[in-house]
Motif scaffolding. Structure first.
Motif, short mmCIF file in Angstrom:
data_model
loop_
_atom_site.label_atom_id
_atom_site.label_comp_id
_atom_site.label_asym_id
_atom_site.label_seq_id
_atom_site.Cartn_x
_atom_site.Cartn_y
_atom_site.Cartn_z
N GLY A 236 9.60 -9.32 31.87
CA GLY A 236 8.10 -9.24 32.31
C GLY A 236 7.87 -10.82 32.99
N GLY A 237 8.82 -11.47 33.23
CA GLY A 237 8.46 -12.90 33.61
C GLY A 237 8.30 -12.88 35.29
N TYR A 238 7.59 -14.02 35.72
CA TYR A 238 7.60 -14.20 37.04
C TYR A 238 8.33 -15.46 37.78
CZ TYR A 238 3.61 -17.16 35.63
OH TYR A 238 2.95 -18.05 34.77
N MET A 239 9.07 -15.42 39.02
CA MET A 239 9.73 -16.37 39.10
C MET A 239 9.47 -17.17 40.29
SD MET A 239 13.71 -15.59 40.89
CE MET A 239 13.13 -15.62 42.40
N VAL A 240 9.72 -18.79 40.20
CA VAL A 240 9.60 -19.62 41.42
C VAL A 240 11.00 -20.23 41.47
CG1 VAL A 240 8.75 -21.86 41.99
CG2 VAL A 240 7.18 -20.14 40.79
N LEU A 241 11.42 -20.14 42.89
CA LEU A 241 12.65 -20.72 43.27
C LEU A 241 12.73 -22.16 44.07
CD1 LEU A 241 15.77 -18.69 44.55
CD2 LEU A 241 14.80 -20.54 45.89
N THR A 242 13.44 -23.04 43.88
CA THR A 242 13.69 -24.17 44.70
C THR A 242 15.31 -24.19 45.06
OG1 THR A 242 14.18 -25.61 42.74
CG2 THR A 242 11.90 -25.40 43.56
N GLN A 243 15.37 -24.63 46.45
CA GLN A 243 16.88 -24.66 46.94
C GLN A 243 16.87 -26.02 47.56
OE1 GLN A 243 18.34 -21.33 48.82
NE2 GLN A 243 19.54 -22.40 50.33
N GLN A 244 18.03 -26.67 47.25
CA GLN A 244 18.13 -28.04 47.78
C GLN A 244 18.34 -27.78 49.59
OE1 GLN A 244 18.10 -31.11 46.78
NE2 GLN A 244 17.45 -30.30 44.76
N VAL B 271 8.54 -17.89 34.14
CA VAL B 271 7.41 -17.88 33.10
C VAL B 271 7.42 -16.62 32.34
CG1 VAL B 271 5.14 -18.30 32.33
CG2 VAL B 271 6.07 -19.57 33.96
N PHE B 272 7.75 -16.60 31.07
CA PHE B 272 7.65 -15.06 30.38
C PHE B 272 6.45 -15.14 29.35
CE2 PHE B 272 12.06 -15.68 31.36
CZ PHE B 272 12.29 -14.44 31.72
N ALA C 296 3.10 -20.54 22.45
CA ALA C 296 2.92 -20.21 23.84
C ALA C 296 3.80 -19.38 24.76
CB ALA C 296 2.34 -21.46 24.64
N SER C 297 3.71 -19.12 25.81
CA SER C 297 4.54 -18.48 26.65
C SER C 297 5.89 -19.25 26.81
CB SER C 297 3.79 -18.01 28.08
OG SER C 297 3.47 -19.03 28.40
N ALA D 111 5.92 -24.14 23.33
CA ALA D 111 5.04 -25.05 22.48
C ALA D 111 4.17 -24.52 21.37
CB ALA D 111 4.09 -25.78 23.38
N ALA D 112 3.89 -25.06 20.35
CA ALA D 112 3.31 -24.22 19.44
C ALA D 112 1.36 -24.17 19.64
CB ALA D 112 3.29 -25.07 17.92
N LYS D 113 1.10 -23.04 19.23
CA LYS D 113 -0.44 -22.99 19.34
C LYS D 113 -1.01 -22.93 17.98
CE LYS D 113 -0.81 -19.07 21.68
NZ LYS D 113 -1.24 -17.90 22.31
#
Length: 293
Positions: A114-122, A138-139, A66-67, A41-43
């Motif tokens: 340098g990102g951080y991760m969130v995982l979802t699994q069925q 998210v970076f 943005a990030s 997204a533009a800032k």
């Protein structure tokens, strides 16, 4: 045509997601990779016109982003349940870590760090497969960089002996004679940017510089200077980072040692020339990546 994604963190083996559905592997699912080829997204702060239509013009220097948030749609296939769990565990080891993501798509090979991760699994139970799930990363630095850097060294001219000088002890001529003439040993480094967005080069000042050193930069018809005027010794190089506009030595901020701060980015499709203007025995290691947004 090569198509795959890799996730990695310091000290861990990269985890690969294949673009084609092979057995015993993690795969990129039908949903693909969201947010990788799109811009974030533009800032932009816009001020509406008091009279007339629209808003006031926005300068190019005020357009930023943005990030970057990336969603990798994935699934897994294996010949046994144990092998399947081993695949998913390799991904879970990336939690609490700074994650690097690399995507190879044909000839394009780019990464974000340098990102951080969130995982979802069925949750549905299948003996040899996992249905389409997601990994969101998210970076904070939104630029995608070429996995391979453009790098090299610019070396200083070397002061040669020769000429006349007076001896301190007896006031007469001293040998070997000294003129202090600089040789033609200087080399110049050229850093291209073949991406689509501005690149942020880094410079590492190495060697012996009792009084510091000066870099001359030239790009797209413009010239600037970065000067660091504190002592630099072998084994303790100084890192100059264009993105953060800082100087660090051994992890310690020494930005106050900069007397001139002519930072220059490299526009898309352009090249930056680096010349080490201070004579001596040291050198500067230069590095830059093709950059995409």
């Amino acid at each position: 045509m090569a198509y795959f994604a890799e996730l990695s963190a310091s000290g861990l083996e990269p985890v690969r997601f294949e673009g084609s559905g092979d057995l015993d592997c993690l795969c990129i699912a039908k949903g693909g990779i969201e947010g990788w080829w799109s811009t974030p997204a533009a800032k932009v702060n816009v001020t509406a016109r008091g009279q007339g239509d629209g808003g006031h013009d926005v300068s190019e220097d005020d357009i930023s982003y943005a990030s970057r948030t990336v969603t990798l749609h994935w699934n897994a296939n294996a010949s046994s349940r144990d092998a399947l769990l081993a695949l998913t565990d390799s991904v879970r080891r990336l939690v609490h870590r700074q994650v690097r993501m690399r995507v190879v798509d044909g000839t394009e090979d780019t990464c974000c760090s340098g990102g951080y991760m969130v995982l979802t699994q069925q949750p549905d139970y299948r003996s040899g497969s996992i249905a389409d799930s997601t990994i969101t990363i998210v970076f904070e630095r939104p630029e995608r960089l070429s996995s391979l850097a453009h790098s090299g060294e610019a070396r200083a001219s070397v002061v040669q002996a020769g000429g006349l000088s007076y001896g301190a002890a007896n006031g007469g001529l001293a040998y070997p004679l000294q003129y202090g003439v600089a040789s033609d040993g200087a080399t110049v480094m050229r850093l291209p940017n073949q991406g689509t967005s501005r690149a942020y080069p880094t410079y590492t000042l190495c060697g012996e510089w009792p009084d510091g050193c000066t870099l001359r930069l030239a790009c797209d018809g413009r010239n600037s200077t970065i000067a660091y005027l504190r002592a630099i010794h072998t084994g303790t190089p100084v890192l100059l980072d264009t993105r953060s506009r800082t100087a660090t030595m051994g992890g310690v901020d020494v930005t106050s040692g900069l007397s001139q701060r002519g930072w220059m980015t490299i526009p898309a499709g352009k090249s930056l020339t680096v010349n080490l203007a201070t004579a001596g025995s040291g050198w500067v290691s230069c590095s830059s990546h093709d950059t995409y947004i």
